[in-house]
Design a protein around this motif. Structure first.
Motif, mmCIF file in Angstrom:
data_model
loop_
_atom_site.group_PDB
_atom_site.id
_atom_site.type_symbol
_atom_site.label_atom_id
_atom_site.label_comp_id
_atom_site.label_asym_id
_atom_site.label_seq_id
_atom_site.Cartn_x
_atom_site.Cartn_y
_atom_site.Cartn_z
ATOM 1 N N ILE A 1 20.761 16.072 2.827
ATOM 2 C CA ILE A 1 20.139 14.748 2.709
ATOM 3 C C ILE A 1 20.219 13.995 4.029
ATOM 4 O O ILE A 1 19.273 13.323 4.447
ATOM 5 C CB ILE A 1 20.815 13.940 1.584
ATOM 6 N N ILE A 2 21.379 14.126 4.733
ATOM 7 C CA ILE A 2 21.548 13.443 6.021
ATOM 8 C C ILE A 2 20.562 13.983 7.045
ATOM 9 O O ILE A 2 19.960 13.234 7.821
ATOM 10 C CB ILE A 2 23.005 13.605 6.522
ATOM 11 N N LYS A 3 20.353 15.302 7.064
ATOM 12 C CA LYS A 3 19.408 15.902 8.010
ATOM 13 C C LYS A 3 17.978 15.408 7.754
ATOM 14 O O LYS A 3 17.242 15.096 8.681
ATOM 15 C CB LYS A 3 19.465 17.419 7.897
ATOM 16 N N ARG A 4 17.611 15.340 6.453
ATOM 17 C CA ARG A 4 16.270 14.841 6.125
ATOM 18 C C ARG A 4 16.103 13.384 6.534
ATOM 19 O O ARG A 4 15.047 12.971 7.018
ATOM 20 C CB ARG A 4 16.018 14.998 4.627
ATOM 21 N N SER A 5 17.160 12.594 6.330
ATOM 22 C CA SER A 5 17.109 11.185 6.716
ATOM 23 C C SER A 5 16.936 11.038 8.227
ATOM 24 O O SER A 5 16.139 10.219 8.702
ATOM 25 C CB SER A 5 18.376 10.472 6.252
ATOM 26 N N ARG A 6 17.669 11.840 9.004
ATOM 27 C CA ARG A 6 17.529 11.787 10.461
ATOM 28 C C ARG A 6 16.134 12.222 10.897
ATOM 29 O O ARG A 6 15.543 11.645 11.805
ATOM 30 C CB ARG A 6 18.593 12.679 11.104
ATOM 31 N N LEU A 7 15.621 13.275 10.244
ATOM 32 C CA LEU A 7 14.282 13.760 10.587
ATOM 33 C C LEU A 7 13.225 12.697 10.308
ATOM 34 O O LEU A 7 12.293 12.509 11.100
ATOM 35 C CB LEU A 7 13.974 15.035 9.780
ATOM 36 N N ARG A 8 13.392 11.983 9.203
ATOM 37 C CA ARG A 8 12.447 10.917 8.875
ATOM 38 C C ARG A 8 12.511 9.789 9.903
ATOM 39 O O ARG A 8 11.486 9.228 10.289
ATOM 40 C CB ARG A 8 12.742 10.375 7.475
ATOM 41 N N ARG A 9 13.736 9.446 10.337
ATOM 42 C CA ARG A 9 13.877 8.392 11.346
ATOM 43 C C ARG A 9 13.233 8.809 12.670
ATOM 44 O O ARG A 9 12.597 8.011 13.343
ATOM 45 C CB ARG A 9 15.351 8.043 11.545
ATOM 46 N N VAL A 10 13.421 10.097 13.023
ATOM 47 C CA VAL A 10 12.815 10.603 14.254
ATOM 48 C C VAL A 10 11.290 10.550 14.161
ATOM 49 O O VAL A 10 10.605 10.122 15.096
ATOM 50 C CB VAL A 10 13.290 12.044 14.545
ATOM 51 N N LYS A 11 10.748 10.975 13.017
ATOM 52 C CA LYS A 11 9.301 10.913 12.826
ATOM 53 C C LYS A 11 8.785 9.475 12.853
ATOM 54 O O LYS A 11 7.727 9.187 13.421
ATOM 55 C CB LYS A 11 8.924 11.570 11.492
ATOM 56 N N ASP A 12 9.565 8.586 12.235
ATOM 57 C CA ASP A 12 9.168 7.169 12.223
ATOM 58 C C ASP A 12 9.124 6.603 13.629
ATOM 59 O O ASP A 12 8.155 5.916 14.012
ATOM 60 C CB ASP A 12 10.143 6.384 11.356
ATOM 61 N N LYS A 13 10.131 6.890 14.444
ATOM 62 C CA LYS A 13 10.158 6.402 15.825
ATOM 63 C C LYS A 13 9.052 7.045 16.655
ATOM 64 O O LYS A 13 8.428 6.386 17.510
ATOM 65 C CB LYS A 13 11.520 6.676 16.448
ATOM 66 N N ALA A 14 8.789 8.333 16.400
ATOM 67 C CA ALA A 14 7.733 9.020 17.146
ATOM 68 C C ALA A 14 6.367 8.400 16.845
ATOM 69 O O ALA A 14 5.563 8.161 17.754
ATOM 70 C CB ALA A 14 7.725 10.509 16.809
ATOM 71 N N MET A 15 6.094 8.116 15.577
ATOM 72 C CA MET A 15 4.817 7.500 15.201
ATOM 73 C C MET A 15 4.706 6.089 15.747
ATOM 74 O O MET A 15 3.625 5.648 16.164
ATOM 75 C CB MET A 15 4.666 7.489 13.681
#
Length: 283
Positions: free
Chosen positions: A2-16
């Motif tokens: 769950i933590i990895k998915r949360s980090r991935l989502r934050r990275v995608k959010d910042k990238a967008m």
């Protein structure tokens, strides 16, 4: 996991978010480049004689564009007098009676007219009005600009009125108001900001048009002399001065462009401020 998915989502959010910022910067670069060029080149030309004197003979330096400023104001005021009532009425009808066959026809022709080349509209008005009165005329130029403005006002009014919540309409009808009063006194004031924005967009579009004026109002080196006479305008002066071989005239083209930009910007700011002030007082 769950933590990895949360980090991935934050990275995608910042990238967008970064992509959006980059896209915004790329969009603003041409805009600020144009504005900077107009301000720097036009600001050096503007002075009191430039704003208060008539243009001088070909090849002579000095003079101004007061007749073009006057002509542009006359043309825009007259075109708005023609276009705004028609566009507002059509837009309100499209929004409030959108299911009718007539609304579908109006929407179709409004969309088609929006994409029409302005030179084609100029040719049409030239055939209908200029050839009839056998003279270039201010009223012909105003009608051509009005034809350009009408579909813009219609479609923006349609969208603005549609955004008004149905609960306001239902509240008016529940109080026993006829539908036309509900639309006039409740729905339209609620969508006023969007409607005003659409009107100013149409004014900005019409104020910068040159092609229709070549065939309708043409040009004049004198002040306004009647609605059935040729009339000067800032777009025509920018066109004529910018292709001139005289450096003084080319400099005046930059000054005329800056004046036109300030006129549209100033009118938009005043109207939006006045509209918002009235809304605040009523609320």
């Amino acid at each position: 996991m769950i933590i990895k998915r949360s980090r991935l989502r934050r990275v995608k959010d910042k990238a967008m978010l970064m992509l959006c910022v980059v896209a915004l910067v790329i969009t603003l670069i041409p805009l600020f480049s144009i504005l900077t060029s107009i301000v720097l080149n036009g600001g050096a030309t503007i002075n009191l004689p430039f704003l208060t004197e008539l243009p001088r003979a070909v090849g002579e330096s000095g003079g101004g564009i007061v007749n073009a400023i006057q002509g542009t104001l006359v043309l825009i005021a007259l075109a708005s007098l023609f276009a705004v009532p028609i566009g507002l009425t059509a837009g309100i009808y499209l929004a409030e009676y959108r299911e009718t066959r007539l609304a579908s026809i109006i929407r179709f022709f409004s969309d088609v007219l929006t994409e029409f080349p302005s030179i084609v509209i100029g040719i049409f008005i030239y055939t209908v009005i200029v050839l009839t009165i056998k003279s270039f005329a201010a009223v012909a130029g105003a009608v051509a600009l009005a034809v350009i403005m009408i579909p813009i006002v219609t479609r923006t009014t349609d969208e603005a009125v549609r955004l008004v919540p149905n609960s306001l309409r239902e509240a008016g009808m529940a109080l026993g108001l006829p539908r036309w009063k509900t639309i006039t006194f409740i729905v339209v004031p609620a969508g006023r900001a969007g409607i005003v924005t659409g009107i100013m967009l149409s004014v900005a579009r019409a104020a910068g048009e040159t092609a229709p004026l070549l065939l309708t109002a043409f040009n004049s080196f004198y002040g306004f002399s009647g609605f059935l006479k040729p009339i000067a305008s800032l777009p025509m002066y920018i066109f004529i001065f910018s292709i001139s071989p005289f450096p003084d005239w080319r400099a005046k083209a930059w000054g005329a462009a800056l004046i036109l930009m300030l006129m549209v910007l100033g009118t938009s700011m005043v109207v939006r401020f006045a509209t918002r002030a009235r809304y605040t007082m009523r609320s």
